[in-house]
Design a protein around this motif. Structure first.
Motif, PDB file in Angstrom:
ATOM      1  N   VAL A  66     -18.806 -10.059  12.309  1.00 21.55           N
ATOM      2  CA  VAL A  66     -18.131  -9.400  11.154  1.00 21.55           C
ATOM      3  C   VAL A  66     -17.393 -10.507  10.492  1.00 21.55           C
ATOM      4  CG1 VAL A  66     -16.751  -7.418   9.272  1.00 21.55           C
ATOM      5  CG2 VAL A  66     -18.643  -7.279  11.328  1.00 21.55           C
ATOM      6  N   LEU A  67     -16.206 -11.126  10.926  1.00 22.25           N
ATOM      7  CA  LEU A  67     -15.265 -12.206  10.422  1.00 22.25           C
ATOM      8  C   LEU A  67     -15.407 -13.470  10.992  1.00 22.25           C
ATOM      9  CD1 LEU A  67     -11.766 -10.384  11.524  1.00 22.25           C
ATOM     10  CD2 LEU A  67     -13.465  -9.973   9.111  1.00 22.25           C
ATOM     11  N   GLY A  68     -16.134 -13.788  12.191  1.00 17.73           N
ATOM     12  CA  GLY A  68     -16.319 -14.772  12.375  1.00 17.73           C
ATOM     13  C   GLY A  68     -15.844 -15.319  13.125  1.00 17.73           C
ATOM     14  N   PHE A  69     -14.649 -15.552  14.334  1.00 18.38           N
ATOM     15  CA  PHE A  69     -13.774 -15.255  14.074  1.00 18.38           C
ATOM     16  C   PHE A  69     -14.623 -16.729  16.121  1.00 18.38           C
ATOM     17  CE2 PHE A  69     -10.052 -12.706  14.276  1.00 18.38           C
ATOM     18  CZ  PHE A  69     -10.037 -12.961  13.575  1.00 18.38           C
ATOM     19  N   GLY A  70     -13.821 -18.048  16.255  1.00 18.19           N
ATOM     20  CA  GLY A  70     -15.277 -18.491  17.997  1.00 18.19           C
ATOM     21  C   GLY A  70     -13.780 -18.579  18.615  1.00 18.19           C
ATOM     22  N   GLU A  71     -13.819 -19.394  19.245  1.00 20.80           N
ATOM     23  CA  GLU A  71     -13.304 -18.977  21.062  1.00 20.80           C
ATOM     24  C   GLU A  71     -11.853 -19.024  20.866  1.00 20.80           C
ATOM     25  OE1 GLU A  71     -12.254 -21.990  25.033  1.00 20.80           O
ATOM     26  OE2 GLU A  71     -14.671 -22.846  23.382  1.00 20.80           O
ATOM     27  N   GLN A  72     -11.326 -19.954  19.990  1.00 18.45           N
ATOM     28  CA  GLN A  72      -9.781 -20.036  20.008  1.00 18.45           C
ATOM     29  C   GLN A  72      -9.014 -18.844  19.405  1.00 18.45           C
ATOM     30  OE1 GLN A  72      -7.646 -23.135  18.150  1.00 18.45           O
ATOM     31  NE2 GLN A  72      -7.169 -23.793  20.240  1.00 18.45           N
ATOM     32  N   ASP A  73      -9.951 -18.160  17.963  1.00 17.80           N
ATOM     33  CA  ASP A  73      -9.394 -17.415  17.848  1.00 17.80           C
ATOM     34  C   ASP A  73      -9.431 -15.630  17.873  1.00 17.80           C
ATOM     35  OD1 ASP A  73      -9.749 -18.760  14.930  1.00 17.80           O
ATOM     36  OD2 ASP A  73     -11.500 -18.314  15.229  1.00 17.80           O
ATOM     37  N   GLN A  74     -10.506 -15.994  18.825  1.00 19.81           N
ATOM     38  CA  GLN A  74     -10.862 -14.839  19.964  1.00 19.81           C
ATOM     39  C   GLN A  74      -9.737 -14.330  21.139  1.00 19.81           C
ATOM     40  OE1 GLN A  74     -15.080 -14.779  21.319  1.00 19.81           O
ATOM     41  NE2 GLN A  74     -15.678 -14.741  19.599  1.00 19.81           N
ATOM     42  N   ALA A  75      -9.769 -15.814  22.008  1.00 23.57           N
ATOM     43  CA  ALA A  75      -8.041 -16.034  22.916  1.00 23.57           C
ATOM     44  C   ALA A  75      -6.993 -15.634  22.595  1.00 23.57           C
ATOM     45  CB  ALA A  75      -8.102 -17.295  23.635  1.00 23.57           C
ATOM     46  N   LEU A  76      -6.590 -16.153  21.136  1.00 21.54           N
ATOM     47  CA  LEU A  76      -5.186 -16.177  20.960  1.00 21.54           C
ATOM     48  C   LEU A  76      -5.124 -13.711  20.221  1.00 21.54           C
ATOM     49  CD1 LEU A  76      -4.349 -18.318  17.555  1.00 21.54           C
ATOM     50  CD2 LEU A  76      -3.443 -17.533  19.154  1.00 21.54           C
ATOM     51  N   MET A  77      -6.489 -13.634  19.663  1.00 18.23           N
ATOM     52  CA  MET A  77      -6.470 -11.767  19.610  1.00 18.23           C
ATOM     53  C   MET A  77      -5.561 -11.207  21.144  1.00 18.23           C
ATOM     54  SD  MET A  77      -7.141 -10.836  16.279  1.00 18.23           S
ATOM     55  CE  MET A  77      -7.642  -9.111  16.993  1.00 18.23           C
ATOM     56  N   ILE A  78      -6.870 -12.099  22.186  1.00 19.67           N
ATOM     57  CA  ILE A  78      -6.886 -10.811  23.262  1.00 19.67           C
ATOM     58  C   ILE A  78      -5.054 -11.060  23.723  1.00 19.67           C
ATOM     59  CG2 ILE A  78      -7.202 -11.429  25.762  1.00 19.67           C
ATOM     60  CD1 ILE A  78      -9.897 -12.582  24.772  1.00 19.67           C
ATOM     61  N   ALA A  79      -5.056 -12.941  23.602  1.00 15.27           N
ATOM     62  CA  ALA A  79      -3.039 -12.534  24.534  1.00 15.27           C
ATOM     63  C   ALA A  79      -2.714 -12.093  23.642  1.00 15.27           C
ATOM     64  CB  ALA A  79      -2.862 -13.525  24.040  1.00 15.27           C
ATOM     65  N   LEU A  80      -2.242 -11.733  21.765  1.00 14.47           N
ATOM     66  CA  LEU A  80      -1.148 -10.337  21.045  1.00 14.47           C
ATOM     67  C   LEU A  80      -1.990  -8.895  21.043  1.00 14.47           C
ATOM     68  CD1 LEU A  80      -2.705 -12.871  17.958  1.00 14.47           C
ATOM     69  CD2 LEU A  80      -0.307 -12.281  19.383  1.00 14.47           C
ATOM     70  N   TYR A  81      -3.035  -8.941  21.629  1.00 16.69           N
ATOM     71  CA  TYR A  81      -3.089  -7.449  21.928  1.00 16.69           C
ATOM     72  C   TYR A  81      -2.296  -6.980  23.681  1.00 16.69           C
ATOM     73  CZ  TYR A  81      -5.960  -3.164  22.703  1.00 16.69           C
ATOM     74  OH  TYR A  81      -5.906  -1.432  22.237  1.00 16.69           O
ATOM     75  N   ILE A  82      -3.236  -7.523  24.191  1.00 18.23           N
ATOM     76  CA  ILE A  82      -3.120  -7.482  25.649  1.00 18.23           C
ATOM     77  C   ILE A  82      -1.307  -7.215  25.401  1.00 18.23           C
ATOM     78  CG2 ILE A  82      -2.460  -7.609  28.135  1.00 18.23           C
ATOM     79  CD1 ILE A  82      -5.208  -8.811  27.857  1.00 18.23           C
ATOM     80  N   ALA A  83      -0.449  -8.289  24.422  1.00 15.50           N
ATOM     81  CA  ALA A  83       0.839  -8.557  24.371  1.00 15.50           C
ATOM     82  C   ALA A  83       1.601  -6.773  24.462  1.00 15.50           C
ATOM     83  CB  ALA A  83       1.730  -9.457  24.404  1.00 15.50           C
ATOM     84  N   MET A  84       0.699  -6.296  23.344  1.00 15.40           N
ATOM     85  CA  MET A  84       1.224  -4.708  22.608  1.00 15.40           C
ATOM     86  C   MET A  84       0.232  -3.402  23.309  1.00 15.40           C
ATOM     87  SD  MET A  84       1.540  -6.667  18.914  1.00 15.40           S
ATOM     88  CE  MET A  84      -0.097  -6.780  18.744  1.00 15.40           C
ATOM     89  N   ASP A  85       0.279  -3.872  24.255  1.00 17.79           N
ATOM     90  CA  ASP A  85      -1.656  -2.788  24.286  1.00 17.79           C
ATOM     91  C   ASP A  85      -0.866  -1.950  24.642  1.00 17.79           C
ATOM     92  OD1 ASP A  85      -3.126  -1.640  25.444  1.00 17.79           O
ATOM     93  OD2 ASP A  85      -3.836  -2.801  27.014  1.00 17.79           O
TER      94      ASP A  85
END
Length: 389
Positions: free
Chosen positions: A342-361
């Motif tokens: 839907v948003l067209g996130f690439g590899e680096q965008d997804q990696a940032l999302m993973i890092a940020l999400y887990i940091a606030m999990d």
């Protein structure tokens, strides 16, 4: 002696710190070696996303459809509506506040996906299905199993869910720290890590305030419906909140959530039904976090982020959260599909999302399970109290 476990969150933090610290001193050949690993791992993730959808959504839909009663449908409807509402709240708040927070830093971070070191080689691993095909197939199989009396397919779907969960917990999750290390290593080498981290330091504060406001609104609604003091209701749920904060697991917190919900006056039968169900379908805190972080990345990168686009994203994301497995980081793994499609996130965008999400999990999990108590109160009012009157 009890074996010491170095959890996922500390490993992610160490990976980010090392990536930032070594990005300016590590030589190009070493950075390219990590970029090669990242390129292959990214292909593996892309291959897994449709399998994750089929493996997790199919048994979830089958389980819901098979026991479809009025209380179940009402619980699913309330939980889904609240999850979507929390996502829209995050989008509305972000649209108002985030442009000022990213101003002056967006230009530096905008080139994050284009500049940097290239891998030595990569291996193409094309997915078996695209995201929408996998989602439609999951609904078709799930509803077919639920209403078609297909015990063999049901057993196969359950086994596929177990396999998918094990792949995530045993193969994907352990490889996330070196993957994120490589991303921040490359970003630091290109001079982009500091500006992005400065932006998200502000965003995390907003997300924390939002998750408190979500809990207040949920229990204000529950208090208004039950004609009880919402602050007292929320206070009684704090043991569940802090348990989830420590465990980062909705499933592990179920006994505490169940006990505190009953202490809030919810009948034992309703609490015993709604709390375990909401642990898998009510993901208000998770959707709020993912929406806020995704909106920030869209603004930083200059990607489209209009209301129509994000409404579709939130609606699909709230469905995907039903399939989130009970492992740390499971929700963000399930969210990769709508982030990419839907948003067209690439590899680096997804990696940032993973890092940020887990940091606030843990905060998202605490918001999810505490809100389950409010949902249970609404269902109790709709069925038990209504019948009693």
């Amino acid at each position: 002696m009890k074996k010491f476990r170095f959890g996922l969150l500390p490993r992610i933090i160490v990976a980010i710190v090392l990536g930032v610290a070594l990005g300016g001193v590590m030589g190009g050949p070493w950075i390219r070696a990590f970029m090669t690993f990242n390129a292959i791992f990214s292909q593996f993730l892309g291959f897994l996303v449709p399998i994750i959808i089929v493996g997790l959504v199919t048994p979830a839909i089958a389980g819901i459809g098979k026991s479809a009663g009025k209380m179940l449908l009402a619980t699913v409807a309330v939980a889904y509506a609240d999850t979507v509402l929390c996502g829209m709240l995050a989008y509305g708040t972000g649209s108002a506040l985030f442009p000022q927070m990213v101003e002056g830093m967006a230009a530096t971070a905008q080139g994050a996906g284009q500049a940097g070191y290239e891998p030595y080689f990569t291996i193409a691993i094309p997915p078996l299905l695209d995201v929408m095909s996998a989602l439609v197939l999951s609904f078709m199989l799930g509803l077919g199993i639920a209403y078609g009396d297909a015990p063999v397919m049901k057993r196969g779907a359950d086994e596929l869910m177990d396999i998918t969960g094990k792949v995530i917990s045993k193969a994907v999750i352990p490889l996330l720290p070196p993957y994120i290390f490589g991303i921040f290593l490359n970003m630091t080498a290109c001079g982009q890590a500091y500006s992005i981290m400065a932006v998200f330091a502000k965003i995390i504060v907003v997300i924390f305030i939002l998750h408190i406001l979500i809990l207040l609104y949920q229990f204000c609604v529950a208090g208004a419906v039950s004609r009880r003091n919402p602050l007292k209701l929320l206070w009684r749920m704090l043991p569940a909140y802090f348990t989830a904060l420590g465990t980062s697991s909705s499933a592990a917190t179920i006994p505490v959530t169940l006990r505190q919900t009953e202490r809030n006056g919810v009948s034992k039968d309703v609490a015993g039904f709604t709390i375990p169900l909401c642990a898998t379908i009510h993901m208000s805190g998770s959707v709020m976090k993912i929406t806020a972080c995704a909106l920030t990345i869209c603004m930083i990168k200059g990607m489209p982020h209009d209301a129509v686009l994000f409404t579709g994203f939130i609606l699909l994301l709230s469905v995907m959260m039903v399939a989130a497995p009970g492992v740390p980081g499971g929700s963000i793994m399930a969210a990769l599909a709508p982030l990419a499609s839907v948003l067209g996130f690439g590899e680096q965008d997804q990696a940032l999302m993973i890092a940020l999400y887990i940091a606030m999990d843990s905060f998202g999990t605490a918001c999810n399970v505490t809100g389950d108590g409010a949902v249970a109160m609404l269902i109790d009012k709709m069925f038990v109290r209504k019948q009693a009157s």
